[in-house]
Scaffold this motif. Structure first.
Motif, PDB file in Angstrom:
ATOM      1  N   HIS A  54       0.980  -0.992   0.256  1.00 30.02           N
ATOM      2  CA  HIS A  54      -0.351   0.222   0.354  1.00 30.02           C
ATOM      3  C   HIS A  54       0.670   1.266   0.021  1.00 30.02           C
ATOM      4  CE1 HIS A  54      -3.371   2.629   1.253  1.00 30.02           C
ATOM      5  NE2 HIS A  54      -2.623   3.208   1.894  1.00 30.02           N
ATOM      6  N   PHE A  55       1.460   1.625   0.863  1.00 30.60           N
ATOM      7  CA  PHE A  55       2.442   2.115   0.892  1.00 30.60           C
ATOM      8  C   PHE A  55       3.654   2.134  -0.499  1.00 30.60           C
ATOM      9  CE2 PHE A  55       3.911   2.801   6.067  1.00 30.60           C
ATOM     10  CZ  PHE A  55       2.215   3.239   5.965  1.00 30.60           C
ATOM     11  N   HIS A  56       4.160   0.957  -0.841  1.00 31.53           N
ATOM     12  CA  HIS A  56       4.534   1.561  -1.812  1.00 31.53           C
ATOM     13  C   HIS A  56       3.699   2.388  -3.213  1.00 31.53           C
ATOM     14  CE1 HIS A  56       6.144  -0.664  -5.985  1.00 31.53           C
ATOM     15  NE2 HIS A  56       7.215  -0.016  -5.159  1.00 31.53           N
ATOM     16  N   ASP A  57       2.189   1.418  -4.027  1.00 36.58           N
ATOM     17  CA  ASP A  57       1.929   2.339  -4.316  1.00 36.58           C
ATOM     18  C   ASP A  57       1.561   3.537  -4.445  1.00 36.58           C
ATOM     19  OD1 ASP A  57       1.181  -0.175  -4.860  1.00 36.58           O
ATOM     20  OD2 ASP A  57      -0.390  -0.960  -4.312  1.00 36.58           O
ATOM     21  N   GLU A  58       1.348   3.968  -2.737  1.00 43.75           N
ATOM     22  CA  GLU A  58       0.776   5.657  -2.607  1.00 43.75           C
ATOM     23  C   GLU A  58       2.178   6.350  -3.333  1.00 43.75           C
ATOM     24  OE1 GLU A  58      -1.950   5.783   0.584  1.00 43.75           O
ATOM     25  OE2 GLU A  58      -0.090   5.828   1.086  1.00 43.75           O
ATOM     26  N   GLU A  59       3.363   5.889  -2.889  1.00 44.23           N
ATOM     27  CA  GLU A  59       4.489   6.384  -2.927  1.00 44.23           C
ATOM     28  C   GLU A  59       5.040   6.837  -4.803  1.00 44.23           C
ATOM     29  OE1 GLU A  59       7.061   4.617  -0.613  1.00 44.23           O
ATOM     30  OE2 GLU A  59       6.273   5.622   1.622  1.00 44.23           O
ATOM     31  N   THR A  60       4.968   5.357  -5.285  1.00 43.97           N
ATOM     32  CA  THR A  60       5.332   5.222  -6.546  1.00 43.97           C
ATOM     33  C   THR A  60       4.008   5.658  -7.726  1.00 43.97           C
ATOM     34  OG1 THR A  60       5.083   2.709  -6.994  1.00 43.97           O
ATOM     35  CG2 THR A  60       7.004   3.610  -6.409  1.00 43.97           C
ATOM     36  N   VAL A  61       2.999   5.913  -7.394  1.00 41.81           N
ATOM     37  CA  VAL A  61       1.950   5.561  -8.029  1.00 41.81           C
ATOM     38  C   VAL A  61       1.120   7.369  -7.928  1.00 41.81           C
ATOM     39  CG1 VAL A  61      -0.412   5.050  -9.903  1.00 41.81           C
ATOM     40  CG2 VAL A  61       1.092   3.315  -8.821  1.00 41.81           C
ATOM     41  N   LEU A  62       0.413   7.124  -7.066  1.00 36.60           N
ATOM     42  CA  LEU A  62      -0.192   7.973  -6.627  1.00 36.60           C
ATOM     43  C   LEU A  62       0.714   9.409  -6.440  1.00 36.60           C
ATOM     44  CD1 LEU A  62      -3.356   8.945  -5.868  1.00 36.60           C
ATOM     45  CD2 LEU A  62      -2.678   8.605  -3.683  1.00 36.60           C
ATOM     46  N   ILE A  63       1.647   9.363  -5.514  1.00 33.73           N
ATOM     47  CA  ILE A  63       2.569  10.663  -5.461  1.00 33.73           C
ATOM     48  C   ILE A  63       2.774  11.519  -6.809  1.00 33.73           C
ATOM     49  CG2 ILE A  63       4.382  12.055  -4.430  1.00 33.73           C
ATOM     50  CD1 ILE A  63       1.323  11.665  -2.790  1.00 33.73           C
ATOM     51  N   PRO A  64       3.710  10.532  -7.424  1.00 31.18           N
ATOM     52  CA  PRO A  64       3.931  10.840  -8.474  1.00 31.18           C
ATOM     53  C   PRO A  64       3.048  11.547  -8.941  1.00 31.18           C
ATOM     54  CG  PRO A  64       4.839   8.735  -8.296  1.00 31.18           C
ATOM     55  CD  PRO A  64       4.151   9.105  -7.235  1.00 31.18           C
ATOM     56  N   LEU A  65       1.944  11.077  -9.519  1.00 30.59           N
ATOM     57  CA  LEU A  65       0.546  11.426 -10.648  1.00 30.59           C
ATOM     58  C   LEU A  65       0.775  12.995  -9.878  1.00 30.59           C
ATOM     59  CD1 LEU A  65      -1.726   8.377 -12.106  1.00 30.59           C
ATOM     60  CD2 LEU A  65      -0.201   9.628 -12.811  1.00 30.59           C
ATOM     61  N   TYR A  66       0.314  12.974  -8.818  1.00 32.50           N
ATOM     62  CA  TYR A  66      -0.582  13.886  -7.977  1.00 32.50           C
ATOM     63  C   TYR A  66       0.783  15.283  -8.520  1.00 32.50           C
ATOM     64  CZ  TYR A  66      -1.761  17.483  -3.989  1.00 32.50           C
ATOM     65  OH  TYR A  66      -1.469  18.361  -3.616  1.00 32.50           O
ATOM     66  N   LEU A  67       2.691  15.044  -8.679  1.00 33.49           N
ATOM     67  CA  LEU A  67       3.127  16.236  -8.967  1.00 33.49           C
ATOM     68  C   LEU A  67       3.439  16.691 -10.298  1.00 33.49           C
ATOM     69  CD1 LEU A  67       6.355  14.529  -6.218  1.00 33.49           C
ATOM     70  CD2 LEU A  67       4.652  16.615  -5.727  1.00 33.49           C
ATOM     71  N   ALA A  68       3.265  15.545 -11.223  1.00 30.88           N
ATOM     72  CA  ALA A  68       3.009  15.685 -12.525  1.00 30.88           C
ATOM     73  C   ALA A  68       1.656  16.513 -12.874  1.00 30.88           C
ATOM     74  CB  ALA A  68       2.931  14.408 -13.228  1.00 30.88           C
ATOM     75  N   TYR A  69       0.615  16.568 -11.701  1.00 29.74           N
ATOM     76  CA  TYR A  69      -0.615  17.360 -12.550  1.00 29.74           C
ATOM     77  C   TYR A  69      -0.584  17.926 -11.604  1.00 29.74           C
ATOM     78  CZ  TYR A  69      -0.005  13.608 -16.446  1.00 29.74           C
ATOM     79  OH  TYR A  69       0.422  12.805 -17.070  1.00 29.74           O
ATOM     80  N   GLY A  70      -0.690  17.935 -10.262  1.00 32.61           N
ATOM     81  CA  GLY A  70      -1.449  19.033  -9.573  1.00 32.61           C
ATOM     82  C   GLY A  70      -0.447  20.329  -9.771  1.00 32.61           C
ATOM     83  N   GLU A  71      -1.599  21.211 -10.286  1.00 35.42           N
ATOM     84  CA  GLU A  71      -1.346  23.048 -10.329  1.00 35.42           C
ATOM     85  C   GLU A  71      -0.922  23.744  -8.777  1.00 35.42           C
ATOM     86  OE1 GLU A  71      -3.176  24.816 -12.954  1.00 35.42           O
ATOM     87  OE2 GLU A  71      -3.980  23.459 -14.750  1.00 35.42           O
ATOM     88  N   GLU A  72      -1.507  22.922  -7.948  1.00 36.27           N
ATOM     89  CA  GLU A  72      -0.998  23.557  -6.453  1.00 36.27           C
ATOM     90  C   GLU A  72      -1.229  23.081  -5.483  1.00 36.27           C
ATOM     91  OE1 GLU A  72      -4.653  26.204  -5.051  1.00 36.27           O
ATOM     92  OE2 GLU A  72      -4.678  26.965  -7.604  1.00 36.27           O
ATOM     93  N   ILE A  73       0.480  22.298  -5.549  1.00 41.90           N
ATOM     94  CA  ILE A  73       0.852  20.774  -4.781  1.00 41.90           C
ATOM     95  C   ILE A  73       0.584  21.462  -3.729  1.00 41.90           C
ATOM     96  CG2 ILE A  73       2.506  19.466  -4.522  1.00 41.90           C
ATOM     97  CD1 ILE A  73       2.777  19.902  -8.178  1.00 41.90           C
ATOM     98  N   ASP A  74      -0.045  21.006  -2.404  1.00 43.84           N
ATOM     99  CA  ASP A  74       0.503  20.730  -0.618  1.00 43.84           C
ATOM    100  C   ASP A  74       1.967  20.237  -0.762  1.00 43.84           C
ATOM    101  OD1 ASP A  74       0.269  21.044   1.744  1.00 43.84           O
ATOM    102  OD2 ASP A  74      -1.429  20.762   1.928  1.00 43.84           O
ATOM    103  N   HIS A  75       3.137  21.000  -0.687  1.00 44.97           N
ATOM    104  CA  HIS A  75       4.720  20.021  -0.713  1.00 44.97           C
ATOM    105  C   HIS A  75       4.573  19.490   0.773  1.00 44.97           C
ATOM    106  CE1 HIS A  75       5.420  21.873  -4.517  1.00 44.97           C
ATOM    107  NE2 HIS A  75       5.807  20.898  -4.513  1.00 44.97           N
ATOM    108  N   GLU A  76       4.001  20.354   1.552  1.00 41.99           N
ATOM    109  CA  GLU A  76       3.736  20.199   3.054  1.00 41.99           C
ATOM    110  C   GLU A  76       2.794  18.685   3.182  1.00 41.99           C
ATOM    111  OE1 GLU A  76       6.080  20.654   5.595  1.00 41.99           O
ATOM    112  OE2 GLU A  76       6.782  22.080   3.763  1.00 41.99           O
ATOM    113  N   ALA A  77       1.688  18.694   2.743  1.00 41.61           N
ATOM    114  CA  ALA A  77       1.046  17.165   3.250  1.00 41.61           C
ATOM    115  C   ALA A  77       1.848  15.544   2.513  1.00 41.61           C
ATOM    116  CB  ALA A  77      -0.348  17.598   2.037  1.00 41.61           C
TER     117      ALA A  77
END
Length: 152
Positions: A54-77
């Motif tokens: 689960h952690f691996h999925d969040e770290e290697t799939v979900l968060i990279p997508l958020y960082l790639a496409y997010g326009e207002e990324i919550d870096h602290e989150a």
């Protein structure tokens, strides 16, 4: 809380981890449902079947997508999520390799998991859902491991 269907596998993991986390906080108290040893076995079983991946999925799939496409990324989150993942891994390692009962640490891990899950579900996931284009959310869903308890 309404969740985008592509994140259902992650939320299912969260549900099972949250139930276990509550039980972990009660180990060694009058509210205890499971002994320390039983809870440790459940924790290791969950970690090996679902938690680590689960952690691996969040770290290697979900968060990279958020960082790639997010326009207002919550870096602290994102930093908080990654830091808490490292904390959980540390607790799991410590608990599974100890030769003595570590009741306080079990309770601390249970509280950390509860806080972490609520943070992701209430704060981080809504931001991710809002900013990642839907087609990429659906593609990510195909990469998430299914929950071993529910099969979802």
């Amino acid at each position: 809380m309404k969740r985008h269907e592509s994140l259902y596998p992650l939320s299912h993991h969260h549900h099972h981890a949250l139930v276990m986390a509550v039980d972990m906080t009660q180990v060694g108290t009058e509210k205890e449902k499971h002994s320390y040893r039983e809870m440790l076995r459940q924790l290791i079983d969950f970690w090996e079947k679902d938690g680590n991946q689960h952690f691996h999925d969040e770290e290697t799939v979900l968060i990279p997508l958020y960082l790639a496409y997010g326009e207002e990324i919550d870096h602290e989150a994102v930093k908080r999520m990654l830091y808490e993942h490292a904390q959980v891994r540390g607790y799991v390692h410590q608990l599974r390799h100890s030769t003595r009962a570590m009741t306080n640490e079990m309770q601390e891990l249970g509280q950390l998991l509860q806080d972490h899950i609520r943070f992701e579900e209430r704060h981080l996931f809504p931001k991710v859902e809002e900013q990642i284009p839907e087609k990429y959310l659906y593609q990510a869903n195909g990469q998430f491991m299914r929950d071993s308890y529910s099969g979802f």
